[in-house]
Design a protein around this motif. Sequence first.
Motif, PDB file in Angstrom:
ATOM      1  N   MET A 185      39.864  39.660  46.483  1.00  0.00           N
ATOM      2  CA  MET A 185      39.615  40.580  45.047  1.00  0.00           C
ATOM      3  C   MET A 185      41.361  40.717  44.807  1.00  0.00           C
ATOM      4  SD  MET A 185      38.329  43.403  48.489  1.00  0.00           S
ATOM      5  CE  MET A 185      36.941  42.969  49.351  1.00  0.00           C
ATOM      6  N   GLU A 186      42.057  40.881  45.177  1.00  0.00           N
ATOM      7  CA  GLU A 186      43.504  40.507  44.417  1.00  0.00           C
ATOM      8  C   GLU A 186      42.805  39.920  43.052  1.00  0.00           C
ATOM      9  OE1 GLU A 186      47.652  40.458  43.994  1.00  0.00           O
ATOM     10  OE2 GLU A 186      46.737  39.789  46.333  1.00  0.00           O
ATOM     11  N   ALA A 187      42.395  38.956  43.045  1.00  0.00           N
ATOM     12  CA  ALA A 187      42.749  38.357  41.724  1.00  0.00           C
ATOM     13  C   ALA A 187      41.918  38.602  40.756  1.00  0.00           C
ATOM     14  CB  ALA A 187      42.564  36.249  42.221  1.00  0.00           C
ATOM     15  N   MET A 188      40.371  39.363  41.643  1.00  0.00           N
ATOM     16  CA  MET A 188      39.651  38.940  40.841  1.00  0.00           C
ATOM     17  C   MET A 188      39.883  41.017  39.615  1.00  0.00           C
ATOM     18  SD  MET A 188      35.887  38.798  42.211  1.00  0.00           S
ATOM     19  CE  MET A 188      35.006  39.935  41.399  1.00  0.00           C
ATOM     20  N   GLN A 189      40.235  41.745  40.834  1.00  0.00           N
ATOM     21  CA  GLN A 189      40.391  42.932  40.069  1.00  0.00           C
ATOM     22  C   GLN A 189      41.837  42.605  38.659  1.00  0.00           C
ATOM     23  OE1 GLN A 189      42.455  45.553  42.464  1.00  0.00           O
ATOM     24  NE2 GLN A 189      43.256  46.799  40.965  1.00  0.00           N
ATOM     25  N   GLN A 190      42.629  41.935  38.854  1.00  0.00           N
ATOM     26  CA  GLN A 190      43.826  41.230  37.875  1.00  0.00           C
ATOM     27  C   GLN A 190      43.070  40.258  36.155  1.00  0.00           C
ATOM     28  OE1 GLN A 190      46.430  39.010  39.976  1.00  0.00           O
ATOM     29  NE2 GLN A 190      47.547  40.422  40.957  1.00  0.00           N
ATOM     30  N   ALA A 191      41.949  39.569  37.200  1.00  0.00           N
ATOM     31  CA  ALA A 191      41.083  39.379  35.976  1.00  0.00           C
ATOM     32  C   ALA A 191      40.343  39.656  34.876  1.00  0.00           C
ATOM     33  CB  ALA A 191      40.253  37.761  36.578  1.00  0.00           C
ATOM     34  N   GLY A 192      39.726  41.178  36.269  1.00  0.00           N
ATOM     35  CA  GLY A 192      39.213  41.793  35.151  1.00  0.00           C
ATOM     36  C   GLY A 192      40.075  42.925  34.070  1.00  0.00           C
ATOM     37  N   GLU A 193      41.097  42.791  34.168  1.00  0.00           N
ATOM     38  CA  GLU A 193      42.426  43.720  33.603  1.00  0.00           C
ATOM     39  C   GLU A 193      42.298  43.071  32.200  1.00  0.00           C
ATOM     40  OE1 GLU A 193      45.494  44.698  36.192  1.00  0.00           O
ATOM     41  OE2 GLU A 193      44.384  46.133  37.399  1.00  0.00           O
ATOM     42  N   ALA A 194      42.908  41.765  32.650  1.00  0.00           N
ATOM     43  CA  ALA A 194      43.055  40.493  31.684  1.00  0.00           C
ATOM     44  C   ALA A 194      41.897  40.656  30.659  1.00  0.00           C
ATOM     45  CB  ALA A 194      43.384  39.391  32.202  1.00  0.00           C
ATOM     46  N   LEU A 195      40.517  40.611  31.393  1.00  0.00           N
ATOM     47  CA  LEU A 195      39.799  41.015  30.466  1.00  0.00           C
ATOM     48  C   LEU A 195      39.083  42.410  29.742  1.00  0.00           C
ATOM     49  CD1 LEU A 195      37.380  38.764  32.411  1.00  0.00           C
ATOM     50  CD2 LEU A 195      37.888  38.196  30.519  1.00  0.00           C
ATOM     51  N   LEU A 197      39.474  45.689  31.094  1.00  0.00           N
ATOM     52  CA  LEU A 197      39.152  47.102  31.860  1.00  0.00           C
ATOM     53  C   LEU A 197      40.441  47.593  32.209  1.00  0.00           C
ATOM     54  CD1 LEU A 197      36.291  45.200  34.240  1.00  0.00           C
ATOM     55  CD2 LEU A 197      36.062  46.465  32.183  1.00  0.00           C
ATOM     56  N   ASP A 198      40.404  48.809  32.364  1.00  0.00           N
ATOM     57  CA  ASP A 198      41.284  48.599  33.289  1.00  0.00           C
ATOM     58  C   ASP A 198      41.672  49.760  34.209  1.00  0.00           C
ATOM     59  OD1 ASP A 198      40.031  51.527  34.733  1.00  0.00           O
ATOM     60  OD2 ASP A 198      39.174  51.689  32.334  1.00  0.00           O
ATOM     61  N   ALA A 202      38.513  48.150  37.096  1.00  0.00           N
ATOM     62  CA  ALA A 202      38.399  46.974  37.629  1.00  0.00           C
ATOM     63  C   ALA A 202      38.232  47.048  39.231  1.00  0.00           C
ATOM     64  CB  ALA A 202      39.608  46.181  37.227  1.00  0.00           C
ATOM     65  N   LYS A 203      39.592  47.674  39.692  1.00  0.00           N
ATOM     66  CA  LYS A 203      39.440  47.652  41.747  1.00  0.00           C
ATOM     67  C   LYS A 203      38.015  48.146  42.079  1.00  0.00           C
ATOM     68  CE  LYS A 203      41.615  50.162  44.990  1.00  0.00           C
ATOM     69  NZ  LYS A 203      42.726  50.779  45.296  1.00  0.00           N
ATOM     70  N   GLN A 204      37.248  49.987  40.619  1.00  0.00           N
ATOM     71  CA  GLN A 204      35.783  49.990  41.808  1.00  0.00           C
ATOM     72  C   GLN A 204      34.926  49.083  41.772  1.00  0.00           C
ATOM     73  OE1 GLN A 204      35.708  53.584  39.911  1.00  0.00           O
ATOM     74  NE2 GLN A 204      36.193  54.944  41.575  1.00  0.00           N
ATOM     75  N   LEU A 205      34.779  48.196  40.972  1.00  0.00           N
ATOM     76  CA  LEU A 205      33.777  47.032  40.276  1.00  0.00           C
ATOM     77  C   LEU A 205      33.760  45.937  41.132  1.00  0.00           C
ATOM     78  CD1 LEU A 205      33.420  47.357  36.754  1.00  0.00           C
ATOM     79  CD2 LEU A 205      31.882  48.095  38.329  1.00  0.00           C
ATOM     80  N   THR A 206      35.318  45.481  41.330  1.00  0.00           N
ATOM     81  CA  THR A 206      35.236  44.423  42.262  1.00  0.00           C
ATOM     82  C   THR A 206      35.099  44.756  43.807  1.00  0.00           C
ATOM     83  OG1 THR A 206      37.078  43.366  40.909  1.00  0.00           O
ATOM     84  CG2 THR A 206      37.643  42.982  43.525  1.00  0.00           C
TER      85      THR A 206
END
Length: 274
Positions: A185-195, A197-198, A202-206
Amino acid sequence: MTTPNIAFIGAGNMAFSIIGGLVKQGVDPKKIWATNIDQSSLDKLEQEFQVNTTQDNHQAIAQADVVVLSVKPQIMKDVITDLSESLKAKNPLIISIAAGIKAETLQEWVGQPMAIVRCMPNTPALLQCGASGLYKTPEVSDAQAEAAEQLMNAVGITLWVKDEDGIDAVTAVSGSGPAYYFLFMEAMQQAGEALGLDSQTAKQLTLQTALGAAKMALESSDEPSELRRKVTSPGGTTEQAINTFQQGNLESLVKEAMKAASDRSKELSKILAQ
């Protein structure tokens, strides 16, 4: 044994959760005893659930058909050595939720064979959403096994393993497992932010995606592999991501990581037995 008297020796967070689950299921609070060296923790338990509390472990065991050992593994030997005579006199079912301590070691510390169930719960048990593996010694009766299963069902699902080595595998899968998902989850959130997303989005979607995927897997008759195939369209976005995971040998890495967890569980059993 359907409504045994239960004593929790070391009433920390996990014991608090189990007690709460039992009371919610309708177990009479007066059949539950809890001990802790911290009086404020006992006061909280008594106020929240109206159970019996004491700082005297011997007093609690004297009332019990089932004794749940929930102290830290590092102090278990001292606790059991002090309680050995009380345990011999009462001869209760012992349920140990302490990681890394084998049933044989507990019996040696008590000084005689006892009916022991080893249990490996995981932290989602604190939300009554846990997954616990159970192993029983030959001294455990059918009624005692049922009592142990009912007790741990108060905080989630329970599954029995045939031999004690299975507890090491349970530790690798579900005991340590929540941390694996948190890492992903942590990695997905960070990747979402890199793409772009705020952080909050990114956290809520993950997290919601993780919840939804788990719910689908639990409620579907399909295996996870089939569910994955159903959402992976040829030439689509999901396929590109899955291919990247597989090119990085994700499956092999997971196997390696979980074997490391199981091996460490075996090592800790030897260390704690000394």
